[in-house]
Enzyme design. Structure first.
Site, PDB file in Angstrom:
ATOM      1  N   HIS A 144      -3.982  -4.748  -0.079  1.00 37.40           N
ATOM      2  CA  HIS A 144      -3.546  -5.317   1.199  1.00 37.40           C
ATOM      3  C   HIS A 144      -3.642  -6.841   1.161  1.00 37.40           C
ATOM      4  CE1 HIS A 144      -3.119  -1.639   3.602  1.00 37.40           C
ATOM      5  NE2 HIS A 144      -4.010  -1.149   2.761  1.00 37.40           N
ATOM      6  N   GLU A 200      -2.668  -8.883   3.291  1.00 35.88           N
ATOM      7  CA  GLU A 200      -2.991  -9.368   4.641  1.00 35.88           C
ATOM      8  C   GLU A 200      -4.482  -9.290   4.945  1.00 35.88           C
ATOM      9  OE1 GLU A 200      -1.763  -6.437   3.894  1.00 35.88           O
ATOM     10  OE2 GLU A 200      -2.317  -4.904   5.349  1.00 35.88           O
ATOM     11  N   CYS A 243       0.834  -1.210   0.000  1.00 33.46           N
ATOM     12  CA  CYS A 243       0.000   0.000   0.000  1.00 33.46           C
ATOM     13  C   CYS A 243       0.872   1.266   0.000  1.00 33.46           C
ATOM     14  CB  CYS A 243      -1.005  -0.019   1.138  1.00 33.46           C
ATOM     15  SG  CYS A 243      -2.325   1.184   0.895  1.00 33.46           S
TER      16      CYS A 243
END
Lengths: 195, 250
Positions: free
Chosen positions: A175, A177, A76
């Site tokens: 993202h 994650e 990001c």
């Protein structure tokens, strides 16, 4: 050891949690020695570009990041800071990728928030097992323009760099994650990269 | 293309989900983590946890719950309820929340939106707006819908965008709990007025209600609670139906 570079704001713990779910240990640190000795470095980004760059420069982490030879992943804002500059706070950035970060024009909802796919320009180890129909989670108001180091693009308001790669430096605008099983596959691909 | 998001909302009281759920495949329906995992598996795009208690002791329970959710859940989640300062938000974000949602406290102190934006960035700041039609105009209500503020809904929506909100969670009190469909009128007006994403909430009872809100308004996401908790509309079935109707979902 996998090192996640520490920032002054935000929830980088979510990156550590995601790495842990894949069965890897990691530490969150801004200690240059620990970062240099890492097997893999993750450079997450949360917050605002100019304050993030000041934070890095104050600790000479900009020089540390540029000197890294091990696989290093920007996420990001991390991706945006790896570009030459950012319109956010008119910031000079690390200059790893030969492109600039710009602000989305308000031609659609900004930030670009939610699940969107990307199209691969190159088939690399990092993108192994990922299809063009797979969605990942984006949340950003600025984007990196496409360049030679762009290996996947996303289209929202305009085409921008979704994934970038240059030597040992990798970067994702979304993202991983927070991108469910697709994100896990991408993180696993990164963590399994050979040196 | 950016997909429309489907968001289940979980009400939390003292670390447990309330309002009840009935899934045969969940052992402990009151465990927010069990329920959250089930929704992730079903393809929920985000989750929202609303803490409906506010005692100090319960806040500590909430923080440790948020830490556990962040460890287990691999999609974004928002936490709301009882956040009235940057410190409150910081504790939740440190625990792993991806966004915080503020409602009454934003109306009481609009500067809080600015402070949260400056500290964390606007993508962390969801402003929840409870709206109800009064004499034909949308008005903003706070304190769980009990207090009518001076704000008109459209005016307040524009204000929160300018102050730095990253997203608006718009709940229509007229449609909430009715299962008669989202409030298309106010959702359309707000989502066309602001340039930040709007989550439509209140009134979803059928698959066609989601189709309607995504085709007739600029809403980026649809939120519901009981229809998901009671398995009336399983998320996989909802998404299949939306795809059939050419609405882009993950």
């Amino acid at each position: 050891m996998i090192v996640i570079i520490k920032y002054n704001a935000g929830n980088i713990r979510s990156v550590q949690n995601a790495v842990a779910r894949l069965g890897y240990e990691s530490i969150i640190t801004d200690n240059p020695k620990e970062i240099r000795e890492a097997t893999k470095v993750i450079f997450p980004g949360v917050g605002e570009a100019s304050s993030a760059m000041s934070y890095l420069r104050e600790r000479k982490l900009d020089e540390v990041i540029l000197s890294l030879k091990q696989p290093t992943l920007g996420i990001c804002l991390g991706l945006q800071l790896m570009c030459k500059s950012s319109e956010e706070g008119n910031t000079i950035c690390l200059g790893i990728f030969d492109t600039e970060t710009k602000q989305f024009l308000p031609e659609d909802k900004v930030p670009h928030m939610g699940w969107n796919s990307f199209s691969k320009k190159e088939d690399t180890t990092l993108l192994k097992g990922i299809n063009s129909t797979d969605d990942v989670y984006y949340v950003h108001g600025y984007y990196a323009e496409t360049c030679n180091e762009t290996i996947a693009t996303c289209n929202y308001i305009k085409e921008f760099s979704s994934v970038m790669q240059k030597n040992n430096f990798y970067a994702m605008q979304f993202h991983p994650e927070k991108s469910a099983s697709v994100g896990e596959q991408l993180l696993r691909n990164f963590l399994e990269l050979e040196k | 293309m950016l997909k429309k998001r489907i968001i289940p909302c979980l009400d939390i009281k003292n670390g447990r989900t309330v309002k009840g759920v009935n899934f045969v495949d969940i052992k402990d329906a009151g465990d927010p983590i069990e329920l959250a995992k089930k929704y992730v598996k079903d393809g929920a795009d985000e989750l929202i946890f609303l803490d409906i208690t506010a005692t100090l002791e319960d806040r500590k329970t909430l923080i440790s719950l948020v830490e556990k959710i962040a460890e287990e859940i691999n999609i974004p989640f928002t936490v709301g309820g009882g956040i009235s300062s940057v410190e409150d938000a910081l504790a939740l974000i440190k625990a792993g929340a991806d966004k915080v949602s503020i409602n009454s406290s934003a109306v009481k102190n609009p500067q809080l939106i600015v402070d949260l934006k400056e500290r964390f960035g606007s993508q962390f700041v969801v402003v929840a707006i409870d709206t109800k039609s009064v004499d034909g105009r949308g008005k903003v209500f706070t304190k769980g819908g009990t207090y009518e503020t001076r704000w008109e809904t459209l005016q307040w929506a524009k204000e929160v965008e300018e102050l730095g909100a990253g997203e608006i969670l718009l709940t229509s009190m007229n449609s909430d709990g009715t299962k008669g469909g989202f409030d298309i009128d106010i959702t359309k007006k707000v989502s066309e007025l602001v340039n930040i994403p709007v989550i439509a909430s209140g009134g979803a009872g059928k698959v066609k209600h989601f189709e309607e809100v995504f085709t007739k308004t600029q809403a980026s996401a649809g939120l519901a609670a009981s229809i998901f908790h009671f398995g009336e509309i399983p998320i996989p079935r909802l998404k299949e139906a939306l795809k059939t109707n050419n609405i882009l979902v993950r």
